[in-house]
Design a protein around this motif. Structure first.
Motif, PDB file in Angstrom:
ATOM      1  N   SER A 103      -4.581   0.423  -7.247  1.00  0.00           N
ATOM      2  CA  SER A 103      -4.806  -0.450  -5.940  1.00  0.00           C
ATOM      3  C   SER A 103      -3.768  -1.444  -5.920  1.00  0.00           C
ATOM      4  CB  SER A 103      -6.314  -0.989  -5.843  1.00  0.00           C
ATOM      5  OG  SER A 103      -6.279  -2.161  -6.802  1.00  0.00           O
ATOM      6  N   VAL A 104      -3.739  -2.035  -4.472  1.00  0.00           N
ATOM      7  CA  VAL A 104      -2.734  -2.877  -4.519  1.00  0.00           C
ATOM      8  C   VAL A 104      -2.885  -4.088  -5.230  1.00  0.00           C
ATOM      9  CG1 VAL A 104      -2.019  -4.761  -2.531  1.00  0.00           C
ATOM     10  CG2 VAL A 104      -2.416  -2.356  -1.972  1.00  0.00           C
ATOM     11  N   HIS A 134       0.931  -1.249   0.169  1.00  0.00           N
ATOM     12  CA  HIS A 134       0.140   0.125  -0.071  1.00  0.00           C
ATOM     13  C   HIS A 134       0.810   1.152  -0.196  1.00  0.00           C
ATOM     14  CE1 HIS A 134       0.617  -0.726   4.298  1.00  0.00           C
ATOM     15  NE2 HIS A 134       0.545   0.385   4.632  1.00  0.00           N
TER      16      HIS A 134
END
Length: 291
Positions: free
Chosen positions: A148-149, A136
């Motif tokens: 996003s991750v 993150h």
């Protein structure tokens, strides 16, 4: 004790869990300090020669888990250096300015100039270690295609390994000698060192609750270290795995490796005076002695 640098070089099929965190041969604390003192004096003499030669730089990269002894190793190994010839950088959480550039930018601008030693205490490898354990963190880099991750795949890390290899290859091709040391500390010894920080009032300031948070992720870090080292140890930029449970021995080993590998570069010599100046040395001495 004879230290052979090749014994500590990382192999492509590296298995960190199979490597001992204690050296096979050990000196007493007094003997290790004496060996270090001798090696670092010679290393400081090489620094003077490197500075005068002015065609190469040396980059020393040091990585390891918390309490591995990075700071004290730098202090002890480079103690005899002329301070003008060595600069240390310790890379912390990226600043807003650093995050507005590519992740290697802050490392580029910290590189040693010709004739100098540069020390990266925590290095550009934080970008494939800490960010991999905590993906993150990558969101702060505002990378294209990474929203996003879930977008951070194995291909992303392979790309970063390639970028780091290219970065180091460029440095080597332009005259920088690169040494990368992983201080291989055991989890048990880390526990002992953290307890020491808690038990000794004068050491309390070194302790942070985040140390325990990261310790819980030990296996994750070891897996990331193993993959990063395996993918980035090259002939021009090798990794050395240093047993780190014994601090005096770790320092002696690192200093000996640096000294042996650098002294093998026999083309690095003190510059000679030009013929005209050399021919006038006696005249210059006479002029000075008249004062």
């Amino acid at each position: 004790m004879i230290i052979n640098p090749a014994d500590y070089k990382a192999s492509k099929n590296l298995k960190l869990g199979e490597l001992d965190s204690k050296p096979k041969e050990r000196l007493t604390k007094k003997e290790a300090k004496k060996a270090l003192a001798k090696s670092r004096r010679s290393l400081a003499e090489f620094q003077t020669k490197l500075y005068a030669h002015d065609k190469h730089a040396v980059l020393v990269c040091i990585q390891g888990m918390d309490t591995a002894g990075k700071d004290s190793l730098v202090r002890e190994v480079f103690k005899d250096f002329n301070v003008r010839g060595v600069v240390q950088h310790s890379f912390k959480v990226p600043t807003e300015l650093e995050l507005s550039h590519g992740y290697l930018w802050r490392h580029y601008i910290a590189l040693p100039s010709k004739g100098h030693f540069g020390i990266f205490n925590r290095t550009h490898y934080e970008n494939v270690l800490v960010t991999r354990v905590h993906p993150h963190y990558l969101m702060a880099e505002n990378l294209p295609g990474i929203n996003s991750v879930d977008d951070v795949t194995q291909e992303f890390w392979d790309m970063r390994f390639e970028q780091i290899n290219n970065f180091e290859k460029e440095l080597a091709q332009n005259g920088t000698y690169i040494f990368k040391f992983f201080l291989n500390l055991s989890k048990e010894e880390q526990k002992n060192r953290l307890l020491r920080r808690l038990n000794l009032p004068e050491k309390n300031w070194k302790f942070s609750s985040s140390d325990l948070k990261e310790r819980r992720l030990w296996d994750d870090y070891m897996n990331c270290y193993q993959e990063a080292i395996s993918n980035t140890s090259t002939d021009h930029s090798p990794w050395y795995i240093i047993p780190a449970d014994d601090k005096p021995m770790a320092r002696a080993i690192v200093c000996s490796i640096l000294l042996q590998e650098l002294e093998s570069q026999q083309h690095i010599v003190m510059p000679q005076l030009d013929e005209e100046t050399y021919s006038m040395l006696d005249e210059y001495k006479k002029e000075l002695n008249k004062d």
